[in-house]
Design a protein around this motif. Structure first.
Motif, PDB file in Angstrom:
ATOM      1  N   LEU A  10     -87.098   5.259  37.870  1.00 46.26           N
ATOM      2  CA  LEU A  10     -87.141   4.773  39.245  1.00 46.26           C
ATOM      3  C   LEU A  10     -85.854   5.141  39.957  1.00 46.26           C
ATOM      4  N   THR A  16     -89.606   2.456  48.567  1.00 40.43           N
ATOM      5  CA  THR A  16     -90.329   1.746  47.513  1.00 40.43           C
ATOM      6  C   THR A  16     -91.196   0.644  48.108  1.00 40.43           C
ATOM      7  N   GLN A  50     -92.244   5.482  45.910  1.00 39.84           N
ATOM      8  CA  GLN A  50     -92.465   4.677  44.712  1.00 39.84           C
ATOM      9  C   GLN A  50     -93.313   3.467  45.081  1.00 39.84           C
ATOM     10  N   ARG A  84     -94.445   8.124  42.568  1.00 37.61           N
ATOM     11  CA  ARG A  84     -94.316   7.380  41.317  1.00 37.61           C
ATOM     12  C   ARG A  84     -94.999   6.028  41.473  1.00 37.61           C
TER      13      ARG A  84
END
Length: 248
Positions: A10, A16, A50, A84
């Motif tokens: 990460l 995110t 993310q 991700r």
């Protein structure tokens, strides 16, 4: 703390999104994956994206468990260097605190009108984290568009609401995050000031007390010395009230 819970790398400076709550089908955890190609374009435009998931289903909620498996399968299929997607295991208070304080945007995609409240978004707001959410539950009151977060517009089906979610990411969230760090910081301060100061337990208990347990008009009448019911209310106000007197 989060790297210890996952083998996935990460990056702290990548946009995110957080999605952590009880796993129930009406919360539509997979709405973000409705159009994978568009999601990938958003990740590329952001220089990386993310998405952190967490949550448990009720032990007897088989559809909720199936939804978790679906998110994990989608994460494995869609994740790459730019996008991700991680489902964090063993969701608990500690992990919830880390997520509501550590992500950049809190995402909530319930199917209206099933969201009773949405306390995870309130906790995120207390950490200055804006929400990107369906206008349901607390977000109907808490959303000040562009100042405490963004509303996902109502649609006639999941596809239309997913399209609104993508549009807000493309036109509002990603450009602000990348190009205007000072405005993003102001957004966080606004979230804390407007939402964090109001959507909290202190205000909730006061509202229950004033509007339900001891309505204001009755209290005002009791203070003037009127008897009858008001006298009873005055006595109750002076001493603790046991809601369940049979329980020691």
């Amino acid at each position: 703390m989060l790297p210890a819970r996952t083998s996935q790398p990460l990056k702290p400076k990548v946009l995110t999104l957080g999605f952590a709550r009880r796993a129930a089908t009406y919360k539509r955890a997979t709405l973000l994956f409705t159009d994978p190609e568009r999601l990938m374009k958003i990740a590329a435009a952001a220089g990386g994206l993310q998405i952190l998931y967490a949550g448990k289903a009720h032990p007897q909620d088989e559809p909720g468990k199936a939804l978790i498996r679906e998110v994990i399968e989608d994460a494995a299929r869609l994740s790459n260097d730019l996008l991700r997607i991680v489902y964090l295991e063993n969701y608990d208070w500690e992990l919830g605190a880390l997520l509501t304080a550590g992500v950049d945007v809190w995402v909530n995609t319930p199917k209206r009108p099933y969201e009773a409240s949405g306390t995870s978004g309130m906790k995120a707001a207390l950490n200055g984290v804006p929400s990107l959410s369906i206008l349901d539950g607390w977000w109907i009151e808490g959303c000040i568009e562009g100042h405490t977060g963004w509303a996902i517009e109502d649609g006639v089906n999941d596809q239309e609401e997913a399209a609104s979610l993508y549009e807000k990411l493309e036109t509002a969230v990603v450009p602000l995050y990348l190009a205007a760090p000072e405005r993003w910081a102001r957004l966080m301060r606004n979230t804390l000031a407007f939402n964090g100061s109001y959507f909290n337990t202190n205000r909730m208990v006061k509202q229950y007390t004033r509007n339900a347990y001891y309505p204001v008009k009755l209290i005002d009448r009791a203070r003037t010395g009127e008897r009858g019911l008001c006298g009873v209310m005055t006595d109750r106000i002076k001493r603790p009230v046991r809601l369940f007197p049979d329980i020691p």
